[in-house]
Write a protein that holds these residues in place. Structure first.
Motif, mmCIF file in Angstrom:
data_model
loop_
_atom_site.group_PDB
_atom_site.id
_atom_site.type_symbol
_atom_site.label_atom_id
_atom_site.label_comp_id
_atom_site.label_asym_id
_atom_site.label_seq_id
_atom_site.Cartn_x
_atom_site.Cartn_y
_atom_site.Cartn_z
ATOM 1 N N THR A 290 -2.046 -0.767 2.441
ATOM 2 C CA THR A 290 -1.339 -1.151 1.228
ATOM 3 C C THR A 290 0.117 -1.387 1.595
ATOM 4 O OG1 THR A 290 -2.798 0.194 -0.149
ATOM 5 C CG2 THR A 290 -0.703 -0.470 -1.116
ATOM 6 N N SER A 291 0.598 -2.590 1.356
ATOM 7 C CA SER A 291 1.975 -2.913 1.705
ATOM 8 C C SER A 291 2.935 -2.146 0.808
ATOM 9 C CB SER A 291 2.218 -4.418 1.552
ATOM 10 O OG SER A 291 2.205 -4.780 0.175
ATOM 11 N N PRO A 292 4.178 -1.956 1.248
ATOM 12 C CA PRO A 292 5.164 -1.298 0.378
ATOM 13 C C PRO A 292 5.324 -1.989 -0.972
ATOM 14 C CG PRO A 292 5.979 -1.396 2.626
ATOM 15 C CD PRO A 292 4.712 -2.209 2.592
ATOM 16 N N ASP A 293 5.296 -3.315 -0.984
ATOM 17 C CA ASP A 293 5.423 -4.036 -2.255
ATOM 18 C C ASP A 293 4.242 -3.755 -3.169
ATOM 19 O OD1 ASP A 293 7.839 -5.120 -1.517
ATOM 20 O OD2 ASP A 293 7.004 -7.036 -0.861
ATOM 21 N N ALA A 294 3.035 -3.707 -2.582
ATOM 22 C CA ALA A 294 1.852 -3.436 -3.396
ATOM 23 C C ALA A 294 1.890 -2.014 -3.938
ATOM 24 C CB ALA A 294 0.590 -3.663 -2.573
ATOM 25 N N PHE A 295 2.343 -1.075 -3.113
ATOM 26 C CA PHE A 295 2.453 0.311 -3.585
ATOM 27 C C PHE A 295 3.477 0.415 -4.710
ATOM 28 C CE2 PHE A 295 4.654 4.425 -3.386
ATOM 29 C CZ PHE A 295 3.594 5.276 -3.654
ATOM 30 N N ALA A 296 4.614 -0.254 -4.555
ATOM 31 C CA ALA A 296 5.634 -0.228 -5.600
ATOM 32 C C ALA A 296 5.092 -0.806 -6.902
ATOM 33 C CB ALA A 296 6.870 -0.994 -5.142
ATOM 34 N N ALA A 297 4.287 -1.865 -6.793
ATOM 35 C CA ALA A 297 3.700 -2.471 -7.997
ATOM 36 C C ALA A 297 2.732 -1.506 -8.666
ATOM 37 C CB ALA A 297 2.986 -3.773 -7.626
ATOM 38 N N GLN A 298 1.973 -0.754 -7.877
ATOM 39 C CA GLN A 298 1.059 0.240 -8.443
ATOM 40 C C GLN A 298 1.827 1.332 -9.181
ATOM 41 O OE1 GLN A 298 -1.202 1.627 -5.089
ATOM 42 N NE2 GLN A 298 -2.292 -0.315 -4.802
#
Length: 329
Positions: A290-298
């Motif tokens: 999970t990319s940092p951007d995807a984690f932030a979006a979650q």
């Protein structure tokens, strides 16, 4: 070494990456276990064990895990017992490696100024001789009966953990629980710190935590206080959990908690060791990154309603166990 994985790692200059991969790979492909060294290492581990036994803030969690995961590997101390360590032999160590250190269970991760193509070639060369085998099925932990457990120790403070079983790492609520944990006990501005440390002055340190494993998990709160304040502290802790369960957090508090969760992840990315560990854990537990951007979006997608609903599920008082290390008298 954690409850569910072991990490062998090296740090060095990028120009030495080949040597680093060679050394680390050799540890798991061709361990030597010289017989003369095993008794020495057994003594070292036993001394480490005794060191932890003198640290009540560590020991109370061992007792808590024994209560939460009875008769299961998750409930046993990672370091073992004096009896189990003394009973190890060169043959038993080699047998363990042969069973567990197989290609399907090993992940190689590298973080830094490296060429991925070079790393793949190194992996093929250094790990090509890794044993083949099949994954042994995990045994889920058995049901447990919540209760109260008091252990006497020659210490000054009482060390308190109240905890309950939760869910595993693949549960979709894992991101929500990180936000809830931050609101409840993640730092000086959290509910627990403001209302038990600052308002009542009951403790110096208090925090909530969650452990998420492959097929199980737990959630709890730790604090150290005077023995006669334990019962009142437990009541106050449950009151703060119920507060999250009964009303939605304010938009401002939710935004701040999300920023803290994301900030912790991003600050961790500044450490190459943290990046390496994050890659390895994700591949081992989730089978994907999970990319940092995807984690932030979650994290951004977590709502106040989701936090309240999870708190309602966690707040069932009959599900919590209380574990206290208390001065012997």
């Amino acid at each position: 070494t954690t409850k569910d994985h072991t990490c062998y790692y090296a740090r060095g200059l990028d120009e030495h990456v080949g040597r680093a991969v060679d050394v680390v790979s050799d540890l798991i492909v061709s361990p030597q276990f010289p017989a003369a060294e095993i008794p020495k290492e057994q003594e070292v581990v036993i001394e480490e064990m005794r060191m932890y036994a003198d640290q009540p803030e560590e020991l109370v969690f061992d007792h808590a895990e024994t209560v939460l995961y009875p008769n299961h590997s998750l409930g046993r101390p990672i370091i073992g017992s004096e009896e189990s360590v003394k009973g190890l032999t060169r043959e038993s160590l080699q047998s363990y490696v042969d069973r567990q250190y197989v290609a399907s269970r090993v992940v190689l991760t590298v973080a830094g100024n490296v060429d991925p193509a070079k790393i793949i070639k190194l992996a093929e060369r250094e790990l090509g001789g890794l044993r083949t085998g099949v994954d042994q099925p995990r045994t889920p932990p058995p049901e447990m009966t919540p209760g109260e457990h008091v252990i006497g120790k020659p210490i000054q403070q009482a060390h308190l953990v109240i905890a309950r079983r939760a869910f595993g790492i693949k549960d979709p609520r894992r991101t929500t629980v990180s936000v809830l944990n931050t609101l409840l006990g993640g730092g000086m501005s959290s509910l627990l710190s403001q209302n038990i440390r600052e308002k009542y002055g009951f403790c110096y340190s208090i925090y909530s935590y969650f452990n998420l494993f492959d097929d199980a998990g737990d959630f709890g709160v730790y604090m150290a206080t005077e023995p006669h304040k334990v019962d009142r502290s437990r009541q106050l802790i449950m009151r703060e959990i119920r507060r999250l369960a009964e009303t939605n957090v304010s938009p401002r508090a939710l935004v701040q908690a999300k920023a803290q969760v994301k900030g912790g992840m991003l600050l961790g990315m500044e450490s190459l060791t943290s990046r390496m560990n994050r890659l390895g854990r994700q591949e081992l537990t989730m089978g994907q990154l999970t990319s940092p951007d995807a984690f932030a979006a979650q994290v951004d997608a977590v709502t106040a309603d989701q936090v309240r609903e999870l708190a309602q599920w966690l707040a069932e008082p009959e599900q919590f166990s209380t574990i206290v290390l208390s001065p012997q008298d």
